[in-house]
Design a protein around this motif. Structure first.
Motif, PDB file in Angstrom:
ATOM      1  N   PRO A  33      -3.310  -7.022   1.822  1.00  0.00           N
ATOM      2  CA  PRO A  33      -4.693  -6.891   2.309  1.00  0.00           C
ATOM      3  C   PRO A  33      -4.776  -6.054   3.582  1.00  0.00           C
ATOM      4  N   LYS A  34      -5.902  -5.342   3.713  1.00  0.00           N
ATOM      5  CA  LYS A  34      -6.186  -4.540   4.906  1.00  0.00           C
ATOM      6  C   LYS A  34      -7.626  -4.824   5.316  1.00  0.00           C
ATOM      7  N   GLY A  35      -7.796  -5.489   6.440  1.00  0.00           N
ATOM      8  CA  GLY A  35      -9.135  -5.845   6.882  1.00  0.00           C
ATOM      9  C   GLY A  35      -9.711  -7.009   6.106  1.00  0.00           C
ATOM     10  N   GLU A  36     -11.013  -7.198   6.253  1.00  0.00           N
ATOM     11  CA  GLU A  36     -11.683  -8.348   5.650  1.00  0.00           C
ATOM     12  C   GLU A  36     -12.708  -7.956   4.593  1.00  0.00           C
ATOM     13  N   LYS A  37     -12.648  -6.706   4.134  1.00  0.00           N
ATOM     14  CA  LYS A  37     -13.642  -6.210   3.181  1.00  0.00           C
ATOM     15  C   LYS A  37     -13.061  -5.982   1.790  1.00  0.00           C
ATOM     16  N   GLY A  38     -11.850  -6.503   1.532  1.00  0.00           N
ATOM     17  CA  GLY A  38     -11.257  -6.355   0.206  1.00  0.00           C
ATOM     18  C   GLY A  38     -10.411  -5.112   0.051  1.00  0.00           C
ATOM     19  N   ASP A  39     -10.233  -4.332   1.127  1.00  0.00           N
ATOM     20  CA  ASP A  39      -9.395  -3.141   1.048  1.00  0.00           C
ATOM     21  C   ASP A  39      -7.925  -3.550   1.077  1.00  0.00           C
ATOM     22  N   VAL A  40      -7.052  -2.641   0.630  1.00  0.00           N
ATOM     23  CA  VAL A  40      -5.613  -2.903   0.641  1.00  0.00           C
ATOM     24  C   VAL A  40      -4.880  -1.694   1.205  1.00  0.00           C
ATOM     25  N   VAL A  41      -3.642  -1.914   1.627  1.00  0.00           N
ATOM     26  CA  VAL A  41      -2.745  -0.851   2.045  1.00  0.00           C
ATOM     27  C   VAL A  41      -1.419  -1.085   1.349  1.00  0.00           C
ATOM     28  N   THR A  42      -0.687  -0.008   1.066  1.00  0.00           N
ATOM     29  CA  THR A  42       0.600  -0.142   0.382  1.00  0.00           C
ATOM     30  C   THR A  42       1.680   0.567   1.188  1.00  0.00           C
ATOM     31  N   ASP A  43       2.913   0.292   0.805  1.00  0.00           N
ATOM     32  CA  ASP A  43       4.035   1.006   1.421  1.00  0.00           C
ATOM     33  C   ASP A  43       3.924   2.508   1.174  1.00  0.00           C
ATOM     34  N   LEU A  44       3.290   2.893   0.067  1.00  0.00           N
ATOM     35  CA  LEU A  44       3.151   4.304  -0.252  1.00  0.00           C
ATOM     36  C   LEU A  44       2.196   5.005   0.712  1.00  0.00           C
ATOM     37  N   ASP A  45       1.115   4.329   1.115  1.00  0.00           N
ATOM     38  CA  ASP A  45       0.211   4.906   2.119  1.00  0.00           C
ATOM     39  C   ASP A  45       0.995   5.284   3.369  1.00  0.00           C
ATOM     40  N   LEU A  46       1.810   4.338   3.826  1.00  0.00           N
ATOM     41  CA  LEU A  46       2.540   4.526   5.077  1.00  0.00           C
ATOM     42  C   LEU A  46       3.593   5.616   4.958  1.00  0.00           C
ATOM     43  N   ALA A  47       4.306   5.654   3.843  1.00  0.00           N
ATOM     44  CA  ALA A  47       5.343   6.658   3.659  1.00  0.00           C
ATOM     45  C   ALA A  47       4.732   8.058   3.542  1.00  0.00           C
ATOM     46  N   SER A  48       3.627   8.176   2.800  1.00  0.00           N
ATOM     47  CA  SER A  48       2.952   9.459   2.658  1.00  0.00           C
ATOM     48  C   SER A  48       2.422   9.943   4.004  1.00  0.00           C
ATOM     49  N   GLU A  49       1.822   9.035   4.747  1.00  0.00           N
ATOM     50  CA  GLU A  49       1.274   9.413   6.053  1.00  0.00           C
ATOM     51  C   GLU A  49       2.372   9.865   7.010  1.00  0.00           C
ATOM     52  N   THR A  81      -8.407  19.195  15.585  1.00  0.00           N
ATOM     53  CA  THR A  81      -8.082  17.840  15.135  1.00  0.00           C
ATOM     54  C   THR A  81      -7.912  17.812  13.623  1.00  0.00           C
ATOM     55  N   TRP A  82      -6.789  17.238  13.187  1.00  0.00           N
ATOM     56  CA  TRP A  82      -6.539  17.024  11.766  1.00  0.00           C
ATOM     57  C   TRP A  82      -7.013  15.627  11.359  1.00  0.00           C
ATOM     58  N   LEU A  83      -7.601  15.527  10.193  1.00  0.00           N
ATOM     59  CA  LEU A  83      -7.948  14.245   9.581  1.00  0.00           C
ATOM     60  C   LEU A  83      -7.066  14.075   8.356  1.00  0.00           C
ATOM     61  N   VAL A  84      -6.412  12.926   8.248  1.00  0.00           N
ATOM     62  CA  VAL A  84      -5.420  12.719   7.190  1.00  0.00           C
ATOM     63  C   VAL A  84      -5.715  11.441   6.421  1.00  0.00           C
ATOM     64  N   ASP A  85      -5.952  11.588   5.126  1.00  0.00           N
ATOM     65  CA  ASP A  85      -6.006  10.432   4.224  1.00  0.00           C
ATOM     66  C   ASP A  85      -4.795  10.559   3.305  1.00  0.00           C
ATOM     67  N   PRO A  86      -3.730   9.790   3.572  1.00  0.00           N
ATOM     68  CA  PRO A  86      -2.472   9.979   2.842  1.00  0.00           C
ATOM     69  C   PRO A  86      -2.487   9.466   1.419  1.00  0.00           C
ATOM     70  N   LEU A  87      -3.465   8.616   1.099  1.00  0.00           N
ATOM     71  CA  LEU A  87      -3.576   8.077  -0.258  1.00  0.00           C
ATOM     72  C   LEU A  87      -5.006   7.593  -0.456  1.00  0.00           C
ATOM     73  N   ASP A  88      -5.829   8.451  -0.989  1.00  0.00           N
ATOM     74  CA  ASP A  88      -7.217   8.113  -1.263  1.00  0.00           C
ATOM     75  C   ASP A  88      -7.281   7.579  -2.690  1.00  0.00           C
ATOM     76  N   GLY A  89      -7.497   6.270  -2.800  1.00  0.00           N
ATOM     77  CA  GLY A  89      -7.455   5.603  -4.099  1.00  0.00           C
ATOM     78  C   GLY A  89      -6.403   4.519  -4.114  1.00  0.00           C
ATOM     79  N   THR A  90      -6.142   3.933  -2.930  1.00  0.00           N
ATOM     80  CA  THR A  90      -5.103   2.903  -2.830  1.00  0.00           C
ATOM     81  C   THR A  90      -5.379   1.724  -3.750  1.00  0.00           C
TER      82      THR A  90
END
Length: 266
Positions: A33-49, A81-90
């Motif tokens: 889980p990520k936050g309180e709105k039902g979002d999630v984060v994965t190890d892949l998000d972090l590795a890609s970022e 400034t760069w904006l980075v979304d390493p995994l859009d569709g987690t």
């Protein structure tokens, strides 16, 4: 600033991260889980970022970066400034749905000037530089012809993670009644790429997320699409400002009046 060089660096970083993601989804993504709105984060998000940040900061050490998971790196309000979304569709990856992309945008004093969207599954990359057009795989120019609707438009929908289901539901439900098909991909950058290619007729966003919006919006605009606020007024560029400023209607210029009418009736 050499924007063509920046486009090449960003595209190569996104493609390298895409290979990492494509291999990683074959196993367990390690969702939590990520936050309180039902979002999630994965190890892949972090590795890609991590991979993308290393490449960007090596190539552009004086730039700042705002990344989906790491937040701000460098000085706030930097010229570049760069904006980075390493995994859009987690959330899609977490349930085994292969609908996800990587998005990078470069902003000059808050204004997007470069956008890159990479889809790892087919290995396709789309990119745009402000004033120089948008291109897809093999450098093919994105400029889809306008196709009038025969049975109503196919429209994508996105809403920010901070938006409650109750808040967005009335608009989305009534809008759904007026279109031929409503797509809710939970990967807005993929929807922007589909719009830029001419695969869908329009895109409606409600309080969209700031990190992924500029790359997709610039890609669509440089492919000839128009973006308006929900009331038909100008759509503010950039990633700053309140969430309400990131509500929009996008589509071919010829279709904007009809799309705005659909939203207005909803």
């Amino acid at each position: 600033m050499d924007l063509e060089h920046a486009r090449q660096v960003a595209a190569q970083a996104a493609q390298a991260a895409g290979l990492l993601l494509r291999d990683g989804v074959k196993g367990s993504p390690g969702a939590r889980p990520k936050g309180e709105k039902g979002d999630v984060v994965t190890d892949l998000d972090l590795a890609s970022e991590k991979l993308i940040l290393e490449r960007l900061l090596t190539a552009f050490p004086t730039h700042s970066v705002i990344a989906e998971e790491s937040g701000l790196l460098g000085s706030a309000g930097a010229e570049w400034t760069w904006l980075v979304d390493p995994l859009d569709g987690t959330n899609n990856v977490a349930i085994g749905l292969p609908a996800y992309v990587i998005g990078l945008a470069l902003c000059h004093e808050g204004r997007p000037v470069l956008g890159v969207v990479h889809e790892p599954v087919p290995g396709h990359t789309w990119s745009a530089v402000r004033g120089r057009g948008a291109c897809g795989p093999s450098g093919v120019r994105l400029a889809p012809p306008y196709r009038p609707w025969r049975h109503g438009p196919v429209v994508a929908w996105t809403q920010g993670h901070g938006v409650s289901r109750a808040e967005a539901h009335p608009l989305k439900m009534r809008l759904d009644l007026g279109v031929r098909r409503m797509l809710q991909l939970w990967a807005p950058l993929l929807s922007w790429a589909m719009l830029a290619r001419g695969d869908i007729d329009g895109f409606v966003g409600y309080c969209a997320e700031a990190v992924d919006l500029p790359a997709g919006a610039l890609l669509a605009q440089e492919a000839g699409m128009e973006i308006r606020a929900l009331d038909g007024g100008p759509f503010p560029e950039g990633f700053e400002g309140p969430p309400q400023d990131r509500s929009f209607v996008a589509g071919p210029p010829e279709a904007i009046p009809s799309l705005l009418a659909l939203v207005g009736s909803a």
